[in-house]
Design an enzyme around this catalytic site. Structure first.
Site, PDB file in Angstrom:
ATOM      1  N   CYS A 149       0.917  -1.203   0.091  1.00 51.13           N
ATOM      2  CA  CYS A 149       0.094  -0.177   0.006  1.00 51.13           C
ATOM      3  C   CYS A 149       0.872   1.172  -0.104  1.00 51.13           C
ATOM      4  CB  CYS A 149      -0.878   0.034   1.297  1.00 51.13           C
ATOM      5  SG  CYS A 149      -1.912  -1.422   1.360  1.00 51.13           S
ATOM      6  N   HIS A 289      -3.417   6.681   3.452  1.00 45.17           N
ATOM      7  CA  HIS A 289      -3.976   5.079   2.818  1.00 45.17           C
ATOM      8  C   HIS A 289      -5.057   4.548   3.780  1.00 45.17           C
ATOM      9  CE1 HIS A 289      -3.986   1.159   1.564  1.00 45.17           C
ATOM     10  NE2 HIS A 289      -3.453   0.490   2.982  1.00 45.17           N
ATOM     11  N   ASN A 319     -10.108  -1.274   1.321  1.00 44.30           N
ATOM     12  CA  ASN A 319      -8.432  -0.984   1.068  1.00 44.30           C
ATOM     13  C   ASN A 319      -8.122  -1.403  -0.278  1.00 44.30           C
ATOM     14  OD1 ASN A 319      -5.669  -1.148   1.200  1.00 44.30           O
ATOM     15  ND2 ASN A 319      -5.684  -2.391   2.960  1.00 44.30           N
TER      16      ASN A 319
HETATM   17  O1  UT7 Z   1      -2.716  -2.481   3.919  1.00 40.66           O
HETATM   18  C1  UT7 Z   1      -2.393  -3.429   4.685  1.00 40.66           C
HETATM   19  C2  UT7 Z   1      -3.440  -4.752   4.775  1.00 40.66           C
HETATM   20  N1  UT7 Z   1      -4.116  -5.071   6.105  1.00 40.66           N
HETATM   21  C3  UT7 Z   1      -4.592  -4.204   7.009  1.00 40.66           C
HETATM   22  O2  UT7 Z   1      -4.678  -3.176   6.933  1.00 40.66           O
HETATM   23  C4  UT7 Z   1      -5.125  -5.059   8.322  1.00 40.66           C
HETATM   24  C5  UT7 Z   1      -4.806  -4.380   9.571  1.00 40.66           C
HETATM   25  N2  UT7 Z   1      -5.529  -4.966  10.704  1.00 40.66           N
HETATM   26  C6  UT7 Z   1      -7.046  -4.738  10.801  1.00 40.66           C
HETATM   27  O3  UT7 Z   1      -7.483  -4.173  10.105  1.00 40.66           O
HETATM   28  C7  UT7 Z   1      -7.625  -5.671  11.664  1.00 40.66           C
HETATM   29  O4  UT7 Z   1      -6.729  -6.381  12.672  1.00 40.66           O
HETATM   30  C8  UT7 Z   1      -8.524  -6.711  11.390  1.00 40.66           C
HETATM   31  C9  UT7 Z   1      -9.657  -5.815  10.646  1.00 40.66           C
HETATM   32  C10 UT7 Z   1      -8.003  -7.650  10.178  1.00 40.66           C
HETATM   33  C11 UT7 Z   1      -9.074  -7.403  12.346  1.00 40.66           C
HETATM   34  O5  UT7 Z   1      -9.637  -6.699  13.297  1.00 40.66           O
HETATM   35  P1  UT7 Z   1      -9.310  -6.880  14.982  1.00 40.66           P
HETATM   36  O6  UT7 Z   1     -10.168  -5.965  15.679  1.00 40.66           O
HETATM   37  O7  UT7 Z   1      -7.754  -6.664  14.966  1.00 40.66           O
HETATM   38  O8  UT7 Z   1      -9.538  -8.335  15.029  1.00 40.66           O
HETATM   39  P2  UT7 Z   1      -9.338  -9.390  16.413  1.00 40.66           P
HETATM   40  O9  UT7 Z   1      -7.945  -9.662  15.990  1.00 40.66           O
HETATM   41  O10 UT7 Z   1      -9.657  -8.736  17.528  1.00 40.66           O
HETATM   42  O11 UT7 Z   1     -10.287 -10.585  16.001  1.00 40.66           O
HETATM   43  C12 UT7 Z   1     -10.171 -11.583  15.080  1.00 40.66           C
HETATM   44  C13 UT7 Z   1     -11.343 -12.324  15.432  1.00 40.66           C
HETATM   45  C14 UT7 Z   1     -10.736 -14.020  15.100  1.00 40.66           C
HETATM   46  O12 UT7 Z   1     -11.726 -14.875  15.740  1.00 40.66           O
HETATM   47  P3  UT7 Z   1     -11.421 -15.278  17.405  1.00 40.66           P
HETATM   48  O13 UT7 Z   1      -9.895 -16.133  17.113  1.00 40.66           O
HETATM   49  O14 UT7 Z   1     -10.936 -13.895  18.084  1.00 40.66           O
HETATM   50  O15 UT7 Z   1     -12.420 -16.179  17.691  1.00 40.66           O
HETATM   51  C15 UT7 Z   1     -10.974 -14.138  13.747  1.00 40.66           C
HETATM   52  O16 UT7 Z   1     -11.282 -15.430  13.488  1.00 40.66           O
HETATM   53  O17 UT7 Z   1     -12.314 -12.161  14.387  1.00 40.66           O
HETATM   54  C16 UT7 Z   1     -12.284 -13.061  13.447  1.00 40.66           C
HETATM   55  N3  UT7 Z   1     -12.567 -12.935  12.149  1.00 40.66           N
HETATM   56  C17 UT7 Z   1     -13.702 -12.810  11.329  1.00 40.66           C
HETATM   57  N4  UT7 Z   1     -15.024 -12.788  12.160  1.00 40.66           N
HETATM   58  C18 UT7 Z   1     -15.915 -12.452  11.128  1.00 40.66           C
HETATM   59  C19 UT7 Z   1     -11.387 -12.539  11.075  1.00 40.66           C
HETATM   60  N5  UT7 Z   1     -11.958 -11.941  10.093  1.00 40.66           N
HETATM   61  C20 UT7 Z   1     -13.335 -12.120  10.326  1.00 40.66           C
HETATM   62  C21 UT7 Z   1     -14.570 -11.830   9.468  1.00 40.66           C
HETATM   63  N6  UT7 Z   1     -15.770 -12.055   9.902  1.00 40.66           N
HETATM   64  N7  UT7 Z   1     -14.382 -11.420   8.120  1.00 40.66           N
END
Ligand code: UT7
Length: 362
Positions: A149, A289, A319
Protein backbone atom coordinates in the site's frame (compact mmCIF):
# COMPACT_ATOMS: atom_id res chain seq x y z
CA UNK A 1 -7.04 23.78 -9.04
CA UNK A 2 -4.24 22.17 -10.89
CA UNK A 3 -2.78 23.95 -13.84
CA UNK A 4 -3.70 23.58 -17.48
CA UNK A 5 -1.08 22.89 -20.16
CA UNK A 6 -0.80 26.54 -21.11
CA UNK A 7 0.20 27.45 -17.56
CA UNK A 8 3.15 25.08 -17.57
CA UNK A 9 6.62 26.45 -17.33
CA UNK A 10 8.62 25.29 -20.34
CA UNK A 11 10.26 21.98 -19.56
CA UNK A 12 14.04 22.42 -19.72
CA UNK A 13 14.85 19.25 -21.63
CA UNK A 14 12.49 20.38 -24.38
CA UNK A 15 13.98 23.85 -24.72
CA UNK A 16 16.23 23.54 -27.74
CA UNK A 17 17.99 25.94 -30.13
CA UNK A 18 15.97 27.14 -33.08
CA UNK A 19 18.02 24.87 -35.35
CA UNK A 20 16.76 21.94 -33.28
CA UNK A 21 20.26 21.00 -32.06
CA UNK A 22 20.83 21.21 -28.35
CA UNK A 23 24.03 22.74 -26.99
CA UNK A 24 26.08 19.99 -25.32
CA UNK A 25 25.28 19.97 -21.61
CA UNK A 26 22.57 22.61 -22.01
CA UNK A 27 19.78 20.41 -20.77
CA UNK A 28 21.85 19.39 -17.76
CA UNK A 29 22.74 22.91 -16.70
CA UNK A 30 19.18 24.10 -17.13
CA UNK A 31 17.85 21.04 -15.38
CA UNK A 32 20.11 21.54 -12.37
CA UNK A 33 18.35 24.85 -11.77
CA UNK A 34 15.23 22.91 -10.84
CA UNK A 35 14.95 22.61 -7.09
CA UNK A 36 13.04 19.87 -5.33
CA UNK A 37 10.39 22.46 -4.49
CA UNK A 38 9.76 23.32 -8.15
CA UNK A 39 8.56 19.79 -8.83
CA UNK A 40 4.93 19.06 -8.22
CA UNK A 41 1.79 17.30 -9.27
CA UNK A 42 0.48 18.64 -12.57
CA UNK A 43 -2.67 16.55 -12.74
CA UNK A 44 -4.43 13.65 -11.08
CA UNK A 45 -7.16 11.14 -11.77
CA UNK A 46 -8.58 7.83 -10.64
CA UNK A 47 -10.68 4.91 -11.76
CA UNK A 48 -12.91 2.56 -9.77
CA UNK A 49 -14.90 -0.18 -11.51
CA UNK A 50 -18.71 -0.30 -11.60
CA UNK A 51 -19.30 -3.60 -9.86
CA UNK A 52 -20.17 -3.17 -6.19
CA UNK A 53 -19.53 -5.98 -3.68
CA UNK A 54 -21.38 -5.34 -0.42
CA UNK A 55 -20.81 -6.82 3.02
CA UNK A 56 -24.05 -8.77 2.52
CA UNK A 57 -22.52 -10.27 -0.64
CA UNK A 58 -19.54 -11.42 1.42
CA UNK A 59 -21.75 -12.74 4.22
CA UNK A 60 -23.46 -14.93 1.60
CA UNK A 61 -20.09 -16.47 0.67
CA UNK A 62 -18.01 -16.72 3.86
CA UNK A 63 -18.63 -16.88 7.61
CA UNK A 64 -18.82 -13.14 8.28
CA UNK A 65 -21.40 -10.42 8.87
CA UNK A 66 -22.03 -6.82 7.96
CA UNK A 67 -21.85 -6.01 11.68
CA UNK A 68 -18.37 -7.58 12.09
CA UNK A 69 -16.93 -5.92 8.98
CA UNK A 70 -18.35 -2.47 9.73
CA UNK A 71 -17.39 -2.50 13.41
CA UNK A 72 -13.84 -3.77 12.78
CA UNK A 73 -13.02 -1.89 9.57
CA UNK A 74 -15.64 0.74 8.67
CA UNK A 75 -16.04 -0.88 5.25
CA UNK A 76 -19.58 -1.29 3.86
CA UNK A 77 -18.82 -2.02 0.23
CA UNK A 78 -15.97 -2.15 -2.27
CA UNK A 79 -15.64 -2.20 -6.07
CA UNK A 80 -14.44 -5.23 -7.99
CA UNK A 81 -13.22 -5.53 -11.58
CA UNK A 82 -15.63 -6.95 -14.14
CA UNK A 83 -14.64 -10.22 -15.81
CA UNK A 84 -12.14 -9.44 -18.55
CA UNK A 85 -10.98 -6.14 -17.03
CA UNK A 86 -7.29 -6.21 -16.15
CA UNK A 87 -4.68 -4.08 -14.42
CA UNK A 88 -3.73 -2.36 -17.69
CA UNK A 89 -7.35 -1.31 -18.33
CA UNK A 90 -7.48 0.20 -14.86
CA UNK A 91 -4.12 1.96 -15.10
CA UNK A 92 -4.88 3.39 -18.56
CA UNK A 93 -8.28 4.70 -17.42
CA UNK A 94 -6.72 6.49 -14.42
CA UNK A 95 -3.73 7.71 -16.46
CA UNK A 96 -5.94 9.22 -19.18
CA UNK A 97 -7.84 11.16 -16.53
CA UNK A 98 -4.62 12.42 -14.92
CA UNK A 99 -3.22 13.45 -18.31
CA UNK A 100 -6.45 15.29 -19.20
CA UNK A 101 -6.35 17.02 -15.82
CA UNK A 102 -2.77 18.13 -16.50
CA UNK A 103 -3.72 19.26 -20.02
CA UNK A 104 -1.12 16.92 -21.51
CA UNK A 105 -1.18 14.41 -24.33
CA UNK A 106 0.35 10.97 -23.75
CA UNK A 107 3.15 11.84 -26.20
CA UNK A 108 4.26 14.69 -23.93
CA UNK A 109 5.10 12.29 -21.09
CA UNK A 110 8.80 11.53 -20.60
CA UNK A 111 8.56 8.52 -18.31
CA UNK A 112 6.06 6.13 -16.73
CA UNK A 113 6.38 4.59 -13.26
CA UNK A 114 3.73 2.13 -12.19
CA UNK A 115 3.17 0.87 -8.64
CA UNK A 116 1.34 -2.42 -8.20
CA UNK A 117 1.22 -5.67 -6.29
CA UNK A 118 -1.25 -7.12 -8.81
CA UNK A 119 0.45 -6.81 -12.21
CA UNK A 120 -0.96 -7.65 -15.62
CA UNK A 121 1.35 -10.67 -15.85
CA UNK A 122 4.54 -11.99 -14.31
CA UNK A 123 6.75 -10.55 -17.07
CA UNK A 124 6.99 -8.07 -18.73
CA UNK A 125 5.79 -5.47 -16.32
CA UNK A 126 2.48 -3.60 -16.44
CA UNK A 127 4.14 -0.29 -17.36
CA UNK A 128 5.19 -1.71 -20.74
CA UNK A 129 1.57 -2.40 -21.69
CA UNK A 130 0.47 0.99 -20.37
CA UNK A 131 3.11 2.78 -22.48
CA UNK A 132 1.75 1.07 -25.58
CA UNK A 133 -1.95 1.50 -24.81
CA UNK A 134 -1.57 5.19 -23.99
CA UNK A 135 0.32 5.83 -27.23
CA UNK A 136 3.28 7.30 -25.34
CA UNK A 137 6.67 7.75 -27.03
CA UNK A 138 9.39 5.07 -26.59
CA UNK A 139 10.21 6.41 -23.14
CA UNK A 140 11.42 4.58 -20.03
CA UNK A 141 8.48 2.80 -18.42
CA UNK A 142 8.85 0.50 -15.45
CA UNK A 143 7.05 -0.99 -12.47
CA UNK A 144 7.81 -0.55 -8.81
CA UNK A 145 6.24 -3.75 -7.59
CA UNK A 146 5.65 -5.32 -4.23
CA UNK A 147 5.74 -2.27 -1.95
CA UNK A 148 2.14 -2.92 -0.98
CA UNK A 149 0.00 0.00 0.00
CA UNK A 150 3.03 2.34 0.25
CA UNK A 151 3.86 1.81 -3.44
CA UNK A 152 2.21 4.94 -4.79
CA UNK A 153 4.02 7.44 -2.56
CA UNK A 154 7.33 5.62 -3.07
CA UNK A 155 6.82 5.89 -6.84
CA UNK A 156 5.93 9.60 -6.62
CA UNK A 157 9.07 10.18 -4.56
CA UNK A 158 11.22 8.44 -7.21
CA UNK A 159 9.43 10.43 -9.93
CA UNK A 160 10.13 13.64 -8.04
CA UNK A 161 13.89 13.09 -8.05
CA UNK A 162 13.95 11.93 -11.67
CA UNK A 163 11.82 14.92 -12.73
CA UNK A 164 14.12 17.22 -10.84
CA UNK A 165 17.19 15.99 -12.68
CA UNK A 166 15.75 16.05 -16.15
CA UNK A 167 12.80 18.41 -15.93
CA UNK A 168 10.75 15.46 -17.07
CA UNK A 169 6.99 15.02 -16.92
CA UNK A 170 6.49 11.62 -15.34
CA UNK A 171 3.26 9.67 -15.21
CA UNK A 172 2.90 7.75 -11.95
CA UNK A 173 0.09 5.21 -11.85
CA UNK A 174 -0.94 2.87 -9.05
CA UNK A 175 -3.23 -0.04 -9.77
CA UNK A 176 -4.62 -2.97 -7.80
CA UNK A 177 -6.97 -5.75 -8.87
CA UNK A 178 -6.70 -7.59 -5.60
CA UNK A 179 -10.04 -9.36 -6.17
CA UNK A 180 -8.48 -11.28 -9.06
CA UNK A 181 -5.55 -12.71 -7.08
CA UNK A 182 -6.74 -13.04 -3.46
CA UNK A 183 -8.50 -15.98 -1.85
CA UNK A 184 -12.28 -15.58 -1.87
CA UNK A 185 -12.48 -18.14 0.95
CA UNK A 186 -10.23 -16.45 3.52
CA UNK A 187 -12.58 -14.28 5.56
CA UNK A 188 -9.71 -12.68 7.46
CA UNK A 189 -8.45 -10.89 4.36
CA UNK A 190 -11.02 -11.03 1.54
CA UNK A 191 -13.48 -8.60 3.12
CA UNK A 192 -10.84 -5.87 3.44
CA UNK A 193 -9.89 -5.22 -0.17
CA UNK A 194 -11.25 -3.45 -3.23
CA UNK A 195 -10.02 -2.79 -6.79
CA UNK A 196 -9.05 0.64 -8.14
CA UNK A 197 -6.39 2.69 -9.89
CA UNK A 198 -5.09 6.22 -9.53
CA UNK A 199 -2.54 8.33 -11.37
CA UNK A 200 -0.71 11.63 -11.20
CA UNK A 201 1.62 13.51 -13.51
CA UNK A 202 4.76 14.69 -11.71
CA UNK A 203 6.92 17.46 -13.16
CA UNK A 204 8.00 21.08 -13.06
CA UNK A 205 5.38 23.78 -13.34
CA UNK A 206 4.82 27.19 -11.81
CA UNK A 207 1.33 26.31 -10.63
CA UNK A 208 1.83 22.62 -9.89
CA UNK A 209 0.78 21.23 -6.52
CA UNK A 210 4.24 21.51 -4.97
CA UNK A 211 5.83 18.57 -3.17
CA UNK A 212 7.21 20.39 -0.13
CA UNK A 213 8.56 17.38 1.76
CA UNK A 214 8.74 13.62 1.51
CA UNK A 215 9.93 10.73 3.64
CA UNK A 216 10.01 6.96 3.30
CA UNK A 217 11.31 3.97 5.24
CA UNK A 218 11.43 0.18 5.39
CA UNK A 219 11.59 -2.43 8.14
CA UNK A 220 12.25 -5.67 6.27
CA UNK A 221 12.37 -7.55 9.54
CA UNK A 222 8.56 -7.45 9.45
CA UNK A 223 8.30 -8.91 5.94
CA UNK A 224 6.69 -12.11 7.26
CA UNK A 225 3.80 -10.33 8.95
CA UNK A 226 2.03 -9.21 5.80
CA UNK A 227 2.60 -10.64 2.35
CA UNK A 228 2.06 -13.28 -0.30
CA UNK A 229 4.89 -15.79 -0.43
CA UNK A 230 4.04 -18.07 -3.33
CA UNK A 231 4.95 -17.18 -6.90
CA UNK A 232 8.56 -16.15 -6.24
CA UNK A 233 11.72 -18.23 -6.09
CA UNK A 234 11.00 -19.40 -2.57
CA UNK A 235 7.70 -21.08 -3.48
CA UNK A 236 7.62 -21.19 -7.30
CA UNK A 237 4.40 -21.59 -9.24
CA UNK A 238 3.39 -25.26 -9.21
CA UNK A 239 0.21 -27.28 -9.46
CA UNK A 240 0.84 -28.55 -5.96
CA UNK A 241 1.13 -25.05 -4.52
CA UNK A 242 -1.90 -23.91 -6.49
CA UNK A 243 -4.00 -26.86 -5.23
CA UNK A 244 -2.96 -25.98 -1.67
CA UNK A 245 -4.25 -22.44 -2.29
CA UNK A 246 -0.80 -20.96 -1.67
CA UNK A 247 -0.90 -18.56 -4.59
CA UNK A 248 -3.84 -16.72 -3.00
CA UNK A 249 -2.70 -17.06 0.59
CA UNK A 250 -2.14 -13.58 1.97
CA UNK A 251 -0.36 -13.90 5.31
CA UNK A 252 -1.57 -11.15 7.62
CA UNK A 253 -1.11 -10.77 11.35
CA UNK A 254 -3.89 -8.22 11.58
CA UNK A 255 -3.26 -6.79 15.03
CA UNK A 256 0.46 -6.28 14.48
CA UNK A 257 -0.17 -4.73 11.06
CA UNK A 258 -2.73 -2.47 12.74
CA UNK A 259 -0.30 -1.32 15.45
CA UNK A 260 2.58 -0.72 13.05
CA UNK A 261 0.32 1.08 10.54
CA UNK A 262 -0.81 3.55 13.22
CA UNK A 263 2.74 4.14 14.46
CA UNK A 264 4.46 4.45 11.08
CA UNK A 265 1.78 6.58 9.37
CA UNK A 266 1.74 8.99 12.34
CA UNK A 267 5.53 9.21 12.57
CA UNK A 268 5.96 9.70 8.82
CA UNK A 269 3.34 12.47 8.91
CA UNK A 270 5.20 14.21 11.74
CA UNK A 271 8.49 13.88 9.84
CA UNK A 272 7.24 15.69 6.73
CA UNK A 273 5.70 18.46 8.83
CA UNK A 274 9.05 18.96 10.57
CA UNK A 275 10.91 18.91 7.25
CA UNK A 276 8.63 21.61 5.87
CA UNK A 277 8.69 23.60 9.11
CA UNK A 278 4.91 23.71 9.44
CA UNK A 279 2.49 22.54 12.10
CA UNK A 280 -0.44 20.20 11.83
CA UNK A 281 -2.80 23.15 12.33
CA UNK A 282 -1.52 24.54 8.98
CA UNK A 283 -2.66 21.41 7.14
CA UNK A 284 -6.08 21.56 5.47
CA UNK A 285 -6.49 17.82 4.98
CA UNK A 286 -4.71 14.54 5.68
CA UNK A 287 -5.28 11.90 3.00
CA UNK A 288 -3.98 8.61 4.41
CA UNK A 289 -3.80 5.13 2.96
CA UNK A 290 -7.29 3.70 3.51
CA UNK A 291 -6.47 0.53 5.45
CA UNK A 292 -9.12 0.48 8.14
CA UNK A 293 -11.38 3.20 9.61
CA UNK A 294 -10.10 2.39 13.10
CA UNK A 295 -6.49 2.79 11.94
CA UNK A 296 -7.33 6.23 10.58
CA UNK A 297 -9.11 7.21 13.81
CA UNK A 298 -6.09 6.06 15.83
CA UNK A 299 -3.68 8.02 13.60
CA UNK A 300 -5.85 11.15 14.03
CA UNK A 301 -5.88 10.69 17.82
CA UNK A 302 -2.13 10.15 17.94
CA UNK A 303 -1.45 13.24 15.82
CA UNK A 304 -4.09 15.34 17.60
CA UNK A 305 -5.87 15.90 14.27
CA UNK A 306 -9.56 16.90 14.27
CA UNK A 307 -11.66 14.14 12.68
CA UNK A 308 -12.93 16.42 9.90
CA UNK A 309 -9.36 16.91 8.63
CA UNK A 310 -8.88 13.16 8.09
CA UNK A 311 -10.20 12.15 4.67
CA UNK A 312 -11.71 8.70 4.30
CA UNK A 313 -13.54 6.88 1.54
CA UNK A 314 -13.02 3.43 3.07
CA UNK A 315 -16.76 2.92 3.65
CA UNK A 316 -17.40 2.65 -0.09
CA UNK A 317 -14.08 1.39 -1.51
CA UNK A 318 -12.31 -0.67 1.18
CA UNK A 319 -8.55 -1.02 1.06
CA UNK A 320 -7.42 -0.55 -2.54
CA UNK A 321 -3.71 -1.01 -1.80
CA UNK A 322 -1.35 1.30 -3.63
CA UNK A 323 -4.31 2.89 -5.48
CA UNK A 324 -5.96 4.11 -2.30
CA UNK A 325 -4.13 7.44 -1.91
CA UNK A 326 -4.52 8.71 -5.50
CA UNK A 327 -8.17 7.55 -5.49
CA UNK A 328 -8.83 9.32 -2.17
CA UNK A 329 -6.92 12.45 -3.22
CA UNK A 330 -8.88 12.70 -6.47
CA UNK A 331 -12.19 12.30 -4.63
CA UNK A 332 -11.16 14.77 -1.90
CA UNK A 333 -10.48 17.39 -4.59
CA UNK A 334 -13.80 16.61 -6.34
CA UNK A 335 -15.57 17.11 -3.01
CA UNK A 336 -13.85 20.46 -2.47
CA UNK A 337 -12.09 19.23 0.68
CA UNK A 338 -9.07 21.40 -0.13
CA UNK A 339 -8.49 24.55 -2.17
CA UNK A 340 -5.66 26.22 -4.03
CA UNK A 341 -2.95 27.20 -1.58
CA UNK A 342 -3.90 24.51 0.95
CA UNK A 343 -1.45 22.07 2.50
CA UNK A 344 -2.43 18.42 2.02
CA UNK A 345 -0.57 15.65 3.82
CA UNK A 346 -0.42 12.10 2.42
CA UNK A 347 0.73 9.18 4.57
CA UNK A 348 0.89 5.47 3.83
CA UNK A 349 1.95 2.08 5.13
CA UNK A 350 2.14 -1.37 3.58
CA UNK A 351 3.72 -4.79 3.29
CA UNK A 352 7.47 -4.84 3.73
CA UNK A 353 6.93 -3.03 6.01
CA UNK A 354 7.27 0.12 3.91
CA UNK A 355 5.93 3.54 4.78
CA UNK A 356 6.02 6.94 3.14
CA UNK A 357 4.55 10.40 3.58
CA UNK A 358 4.46 13.56 1.51
CA UNK A 359 3.37 17.15 2.04
CA UNK A 360 1.78 18.99 -0.90
CA UNK A 361 0.90 22.64 -1.40
CA UNK A 362 -2.00 22.82 -3.87
O1 UT7 B 1 -2.86 -2.43 4.07
C1 UT7 B 1 -2.47 -3.51 4.84
C2 UT7 B 1 -3.54 -4.56 4.82
N1 UT7 B 1 -3.96 -5.03 6.09
C3 UT7 B 1 -4.46 -4.27 7.07
O2 UT7 B 1 -4.54 -3.08 7.01
C4 UT7 B 1 -4.96 -5.01 8.29
C5 UT7 B 1 -4.75 -4.26 9.57
N2 UT7 B 1 -5.51 -4.93 10.62
C6 UT7 B 1 -6.85 -4.80 10.72
O3 UT7 B 1 -7.44 -4.05 9.98
C7 UT7 B 1 -7.54 -5.57 11.81
O4 UT7 B 1 -6.60 -6.23 12.62
C8 UT7 B 1 -8.55 -6.61 11.25
C9 UT7 B 1 -9.74 -5.87 10.63
C10 UT7 B 1 -7.91 -7.50 10.22
C11 UT7 B 1 -9.08 -7.47 12.37
O5 UT7 B 1 -9.64 -6.65 13.38
P1 UT7 B 1 -9.22 -6.89 14.88
O6 UT7 B 1 -10.03 -5.97 15.72
O7 UT7 B 1 -7.75 -6.80 14.99
O8 UT7 B 1 -9.73 -8.35 15.08
P2 UT7 B 1 -9.33 -9.32 16.23
O9 UT7 B 1 -7.95 -9.82 16.03
O10 UT7 B 1 -9.65 -8.70 17.54
O11 UT7 B 1 -10.37 -10.48 16.01
C12 UT7 B 1 -10.13 -11.47 15.17
C13 UT7 B 1 -11.30 -12.43 15.34
C14 UT7 B 1 -10.84 -13.86 15.14
O12 UT7 B 1 -11.69 -14.73 15.87
P3 UT7 B 1 -11.27 -15.28 17.33
O13 UT7 B 1 -9.96 -15.99 17.10
O14 UT7 B 1 -11.13 -14.09 18.19
O15 UT7 B 1 -12.41 -16.18 17.69
C15 UT7 B 1 -11.09 -14.05 13.67
O16 UT7 B 1 -11.28 -15.39 13.33
O17 UT7 B 1 -12.24 -12.13 14.33
C16 UT7 B 1 -12.36 -13.27 13.49
N3 UT7 B 1 -12.52 -12.79 12.13
C17 UT7 B 1 -13.71 -12.59 11.55
N4 UT7 B 1 -14.97 -12.76 11.99
C18 UT7 B 1 -15.97 -12.47 11.15
C19 UT7 B 1 -11.55 -12.44 11.25
N5 UT7 B 1 -12.08 -12.03 10.10
C20 UT7 B 1 -13.43 -12.12 10.26
C21 UT7 B 1 -14.52 -11.84 9.42
N6 UT7 B 1 -15.77 -12.02 9.89
N7 UT7 B 1 -14.36 -11.38 8.16
Amino acid sequence: MLQSATDHEPTPVHRGRSDGRRRPGAATSEATRLTAESIGILGLGAYAPERVMTNADWAARVDTSDEWIVSRTGIEERRFAAPGETSVDFAVAAAERALADAGLAARQIDEIILATDTPEMYSPDTAAFVQDRLGAREIPAFDMAGSGCAGFLLAVDVARSRAREGGKKILVAAVELISRLMSWEDRETCVLFGDAAGAVVVGPGARAARILAATAGTDGNKAGILGLEAGGTRVPFSLEAARAGLHQKVVMHGREVFREAVRRMSEAATTVLEQAGVGLADVALVVPHQANRRILDAVARRLGLPAEKMFSNIRLYGNTGSASIPLALTQAREQGRFRPGDLVLLTSFGAGFHWAAMLLRF
